[in-house]
Design a protein around this motif. Structure first.
Motif, PDB file in Angstrom:
ATOM      1  N   SER A 102      -1.643   0.069  -6.172  1.00 25.05           N
ATOM      2  CA  SER A 102      -0.935   1.285  -6.588  1.00 25.05           C
ATOM      3  C   SER A 102       0.499   1.328  -6.119  1.00 25.05           C
ATOM      4  O   SER A 102       0.830   0.842  -5.034  1.00 25.05           O
ATOM      5  N   GLY A 103       1.341   1.962  -6.926  1.00 27.51           N
ATOM      6  CA  GLY A 103       2.718   2.244  -6.544  1.00 27.51           C
ATOM      7  C   GLY A 103       2.830   3.288  -5.460  1.00 27.51           C
ATOM      8  O   GLY A 103       3.932   3.622  -5.018  1.00 27.51           O
ATOM      9  N   GLN A 104       1.698   3.820  -4.995  1.00 28.32           N
ATOM     10  CA  GLN A 104       1.674   4.724  -3.844  1.00 28.32           C
ATOM     11  C   GLN A 104       1.598   3.949  -2.529  1.00 28.32           C
ATOM     12  O   GLN A 104       1.798   4.526  -1.463  1.00 28.32           O
ATOM     13  N   LEU A 105       1.262   2.661  -2.606  1.00 31.97           N
ATOM     14  CA  LEU A 105       1.238   1.842  -1.401  1.00 31.97           C
ATOM     15  C   LEU A 105       2.655   1.574  -0.911  1.00 31.97           C
ATOM     16  O   LEU A 105       3.614   1.558  -1.704  1.00 31.97           O
ATOM     17  N   ALA A 394     -16.864  -7.787  -8.084  1.00 31.86           N
ATOM     18  CA  ALA A 394     -16.440  -6.882  -7.010  1.00 31.86           C
ATOM     19  C   ALA A 394     -15.000  -6.477  -7.240  1.00 31.86           C
ATOM     20  O   ALA A 394     -14.175  -7.300  -7.648  1.00 31.86           O
ATOM     21  N   VAL A 395     -14.704  -5.217  -6.979  1.00 35.93           N
ATOM     22  CA  VAL A 395     -13.336  -4.729  -7.138  1.00 35.93           C
ATOM     23  C   VAL A 395     -12.982  -3.859  -5.939  1.00 35.93           C
ATOM     24  O   VAL A 395     -13.822  -3.108  -5.431  1.00 35.93           O
ATOM     25  N   TRP A 396     -11.739  -4.016  -5.475  1.00 40.87           N
ATOM     26  CA  TRP A 396     -11.218  -3.183  -4.383  1.00 40.87           C
ATOM     27  C   TRP A 396     -10.086  -2.349  -4.975  1.00 40.87           C
ATOM     28  O   TRP A 396      -9.058  -2.884  -5.400  1.00 40.87           O
ATOM     29  N   ILE A 397     -10.279  -1.042  -5.016  1.00 43.83           N
ATOM     30  CA  ILE A 397      -9.318  -0.114  -5.586  1.00 43.83           C
ATOM     31  C   ILE A 397      -8.598   0.600  -4.451  1.00 43.83           C
ATOM     32  O   ILE A 397      -9.242   1.182  -3.570  1.00 43.83           O
ATOM     33  N   MET A 398      -7.265   0.561  -4.459  1.00 36.74           N
ATOM     34  CA  MET A 398      -6.478   1.110  -3.356  1.00 36.74           C
ATOM     35  C   MET A 398      -5.506   2.174  -3.865  1.00 36.74           C
ATOM     36  O   MET A 398      -4.649   1.896  -4.707  1.00 36.74           O
ATOM     37  N   ALA A 399      -5.646   3.399  -3.377  1.00 33.90           N
ATOM     38  CA  ALA A 399      -4.664   4.465  -3.563  1.00 33.90           C
ATOM     39  C   ALA A 399      -4.394   4.814  -5.015  1.00 33.90           C
ATOM     40  O   ALA A 399      -3.281   5.157  -5.382  1.00 33.90           O
TER      41      ALA A 399
END
Length: 887
Positions: A102-105, A394-399
């Motif tokens: 995410s562009g929030q990171l 598997a997926v890792w979703i961030m922010a």
């Protein structure tokens, strides 16, 4: 009461990247002001930034690691993630794992996520929600310049003689830049502003010329401009012959699709005289900045649209000098930082390319990594399709919140529901996406994070922490590196502080660069901890030769291509993929509202931000509304082949006939049926992979509810299962619920008690039921204090909410106030302020209208002097003008 000194940090909202000064006092209250020393905003703030202190809360936060909904230790959560990732790589290969970031990171978070996936897991399957907002601009810049370079800076808006705003509702989406344009017009009356947008948005208030273009015809308009410039002899021959290639091919394509002003105007459904005025002013004005944003990018031909306008700047040599250039405004605070570190699935870090063997070899040597991804990974839409197909295990979703924001969002939800492993890092516990996480990892929120971001003008700024870390939340970079260590890569992720990551990021940008890549911040690679802590905003490149940064690029005519020349791109305009049919006759456009952000997990917690637009809505032209028998303020169902929403109707002649507009923000947290992403078809630009969010098709019909109502309550969660339509929004000391339903209950009193979770024996309860009119009203008290009230009626015609909301600020209500409450009529001395127009100073519509009438106010400046409205961020000034006009 003494206060601590303010912390200079950066706003977490749009790509303007405003500097803010945040202060935490002894009682834990946060106040936020604009940082006058920051070059992006020079002290200005928009309504969202001004209200940041309202959003620093711990309610609804994710504060502890969880597996299957149960709290666990960090060690258990991290071991589980690392162990499962390792197992899946061994059994199915690295492409069976994906990261969606995410562009929030912060840049440091982004960097380690990209490094882990591409350099150590060995897959390109890391993409970002920035794919949804600016990847077409990235691709267009790369095609034209050889690198993803924004050549301009914000100062150019004040130095320009002409500003073209295309596909950008700047007044609402980038309000601080809008105020810079307003100020520039006051200082320079000759400044000519053009707005190109199918809708007549609030930005039109600053425009000398509004071109209400047919949706999707932007490339035709700019091809016509290129052809006009050629025929008018406006070619900068010295520049084009020495510093560009491909001009003749681009001119031939432009002439083929838009051979004349008349042809271009007809194709775009614009008045010939308006198109001629635009072309004439562009030709005669050297200092032109063309600002483009989501309205250009979010298209199945977004890259071509951007290149068509870039062509016009290359043809006239209007690039790299003050007051001119093609300027992409990014949507998120760190979309640019993500581009720097290779956050997109088709990029490598430091502006290098995944499918360039020289680049992959260079990055692998720099990282000393065991593997390196050598082909592009799945872009956002395809990534979730691959999850649905079982290719990605598997997926890792961030922010980020893809179950709301991606097109065909119901399919995204279904994909995650059947995915083998869903890991989610977030600061909020109950988003539509977090609910589907098998492993939930608590991340830090704004005010707790420490690192850097880069805004739309390439300005790197520090985001500094000023709040204590709550619960067991951790920074995203720490979470990622801990997983990397547990996967066996400890020696390569030995970071103890964000500055360690930043130094490596800066060093990679200069590694074997030799001037080949304009992105170069090697001048910052030796920063000490103190130097990093006190780093002032600086525009890259930052090198030994330019230690104080660089305002503009390509002024020397040397581009990032192999031969150093910019590329004209021949553009053959294409129609949007989705075209209206008899079943779905309307073009559906989505976008932002003034005071909300993304899926409103943050802004939805601010009472003043929620007071301006508290419900999702559909904007429709009066002629279409009459044809479909929907009325202003009523409810409607908007439906496509992929889903439907129930939303409030706004009838407006600012909307084109045949088109609908629905905001993008509402999620399952805040509405029953407001996720507009569920309606959008998964059509993408073939070059950038960016979804076409501005041109789906839909139909609209009246929602025939049997009852309508609202609830005002101090309770943040109610049982609304019997409501076909519900929306919740935050008020000061309460929650507001707008509700409607198809089913008519036999016992309204029992239903009202059920909604509020009250036992049947509740004694402090007053109610009124007119069976002949089907009106039900009730109020719950705790002592003399109002706790909740509910109003139900057969139509949308219900009492005003604003004065009722004010009753929740009272410690006690006397008998007269209680009687007034149930009658739905305010006491004479209770002023109804109306819907909030100025969120910065909480000034209502009725207060403004009364003051205009009583004080004989003539201008927005008069209103500001009288009520303060419009004197802070200025984003309400267009509405103030409308109220003045109405009087």
């Amino acid at each position: 009461m003494s206060k601590t000194s303010p912390t200079l940090t950066t706003c977490p909202y749009c790509g303007v990247g405003c500097g803010v000064a945040a202060t935490l006092d002894e009682l834990g209250q946060v106040t936020v002001k604009g940082d006058k020393s920051h070059p992006a905003n020079e002290g200005r703030m928009c309504s969202k930034g001004t209200a940041l202190g309202d959003t620093v809360y711990l309610q609804e936060r994710l504060l502890y690691p969880e597996i299957a909904g149960e709290q666990v230790s960090w060690d258990q959560a991290l071991d589980t993630v690392a162990g499962e990732f390792g197992r899946i790589v061994r059994e199915h290969g690295p492409d069976a794992i994906a990261f969606y970031v995410s562009g929030q990171l912060l840049t440091e978070d982004y960097y380690v996520a990209n490094k882990l996936m591409k350099g150590f897991i060995g897959s390109g399957n890391i993409d970002t929600n920035s794919r949804l907002c600016m990847s077409s601009a990235v691709a267009a810049y790369k095609r034209a310049f050889g690198e993803d370079i924004v050549p301009c800076c914000y100062d150019d808006l004040e130095r320009a003689k002409m500003i073209v705003l295309t596909g950008s509702n700047t007044a609402w989406c980038h309000p601080v830049l809008y105020q810079r344009i307003v100020k520039a017009r006051k200082c320079n009356p000759d400044l000519f502003v053009v707005l190109i947008d199918p809708r007549r948005t609030q930005t039109a208030n600053v425009a000398d010329l509004h071109l209400g273009i047919k949706p999707g015809r932007d490339a035709v308009l700019f091809n016509g401009l290129l052809n006009y410039l050629d025929e008018a002899g406006e070619n900068n021959e010295i520049f084009s012959s020495n510093f560009t290639t491909g001009m003749e091919e681009a001119l031939a394509a432009a002439k083929d699709s838009a051979p004349s002003i008349k042809a271009a105007a007809k194709s775009c459904q614009l008045p010939v005289e308006d198109v001629h005025e635009f072309y004439r002013m562009f030709a005669r004005t050297e200092r032109v900045v063309t600002v483009f944003s989501q309205g250009t990018n979010q298209s199945s031909s977004g890259v071509d649209k951007a290149n068509s306008l870039i062509n016009c700047h290359l043809f006239t040599g209007r690039i790299g000098r003050p007051g001119m250039g093609p300027f992409s405004l990014t949507g998120q605070p760190n979309a640019m930082g993500g581009r720097e570190v290779g956050g997109l699935a088709n990029q490598l870090a430091a502006h290098m390319e995944l499918e360039n063997p020289e680049h992959t070899d260079r990055v692998q040597r720099f990282w000393d990594s065991p593997v390196i991804a050598r082909k592009s990974g799945a872009k956002a839409v395809d990534l979730f399709r691959n999850i649905a197909d079982g290719k990605i295990k598997a997926v890792w979703i961030m922010a980020t919140n893809p179950v709301v924001s991606l097109p065909e969002a119901d399919k995204v939800r279904a994909a995650l529901e059947q995915c083998e492993l869903v890991v989610v890092s977030d600061c909020v516990r109950e988003t539509d996406t977090v609910k589907l996480g098998h492993v939930r990892l608590p991340a830090l929120a704004w005010g707790e994070q420490d690192g850097t971001v880069t805004n739309s003008e390439r300005c790197i700024s520090r985001q500094r922490a000023f709040l204590p870390v709550p619960g067991q939340a951790r920074s995203d970079w720490w979470i990622i590196t801990e997983v990397a260590k547990r996967m066996g890569f400890a020696d390569h992720f030995d970071f103890n502080d964000p500055v360690d990551i930043f130094r490596e990021h800066a060093a990679l940008s200069g590694f074997e660069n030799n001037g080949q890549r304009a992105f170069n911040i090697s001048g910052l690679e030796t920063l000490s901890y103190d130097e990093y802590d006190t780093l002032k905003p600086v525009r890259w490149p930052v090198t030994a030769a330019a230690p104080n940064g660089t305002d503009r690029l390509y002024g020397n005519g040397k581009f990032s291509t192999a031969d150093g020349k910019a590329r004209f791109i021949p553009i053959t305009p294409r129609n949007p993929v989705s075209q209206p049919t008899s079943e779905y006759p309307y073009v559906l456009n989505t976008g932002r509202v003034r005071d909300h952000w993304h899926t409103i997990t943050r802004t939805g917690m601010s009472p003043r931000l929620s007071s301006h637009t508290f419900e999702p809505y559909v904007e429709i032209h009066p002629e279409d509304a009459a044809r479909e028998e929907v009325v202003d303020g009523g409810l409607a169902c908007v439906e496509s082949a992929h889903g439907h929403v129930f939303v409030r109707v706004r009838v407006s002649d600012s909307q084109q006939t045949g088109s609908l507009f629905v905001p993008m923000h509402w999620s399952g947290q805040f509405s029953s049926q407001g996720r507009i992403g569920a309606l959008i078809k998964s059509v993408v630009d073939p070059v950038s992979g960016q979804p076409e969010s501005k041109h789906s098709t839909a139909k609209i019909s009246k929602c025939k509810a049997n009852w309508h109502g609202f609830i005002l309550s101090r309770r943040s969660s109610l049982d609304l299962q019997y409501s076909t339509y519900w929306v919740r929004s935050r008020g000061k000391g309460l929650w507001r619920y707008e509700i409607a339903g198809l089913e008519q209950p036999e016992d309204w009193a029992a239903r009202a008690r059920s909604l509020l979770g009250l036992p049947n024996g509740q004694t402090d309860w007053a109610e009124f039921f007119d069976t002949s009119q089907n009106h039900y009203r009730a109020a719950q008290f705790k002592g003399s204090r109002l706790e909740s009230c509910i109003f139900i009626g057969p139509t949308e015609m219900l009492p005003p909410r604003d004065w009722l909301i004010s009753l929740f600020q009272e410690d006690k209500l006397d008998r007269k106030a209680r009687a007034s409450l149930l009658s739905g009529t305010p006491l004479i001395d209770q002023e109804d302020t109306g819907r909030i127009v100025c969120a910065c100073f909480n000034v209502g519509e009725k207060t403004i209208s009364r003051s205009i009438h009583e004080q004989k106010l003539k201008t927005p400046e008069d209103i500001g002097a009288c009520l303060q409205a419009g004197t802070n961020c200025g984003s309400c000034i267009p509405e103030l003008r409308e109220l003045l006009a109405a009087r």
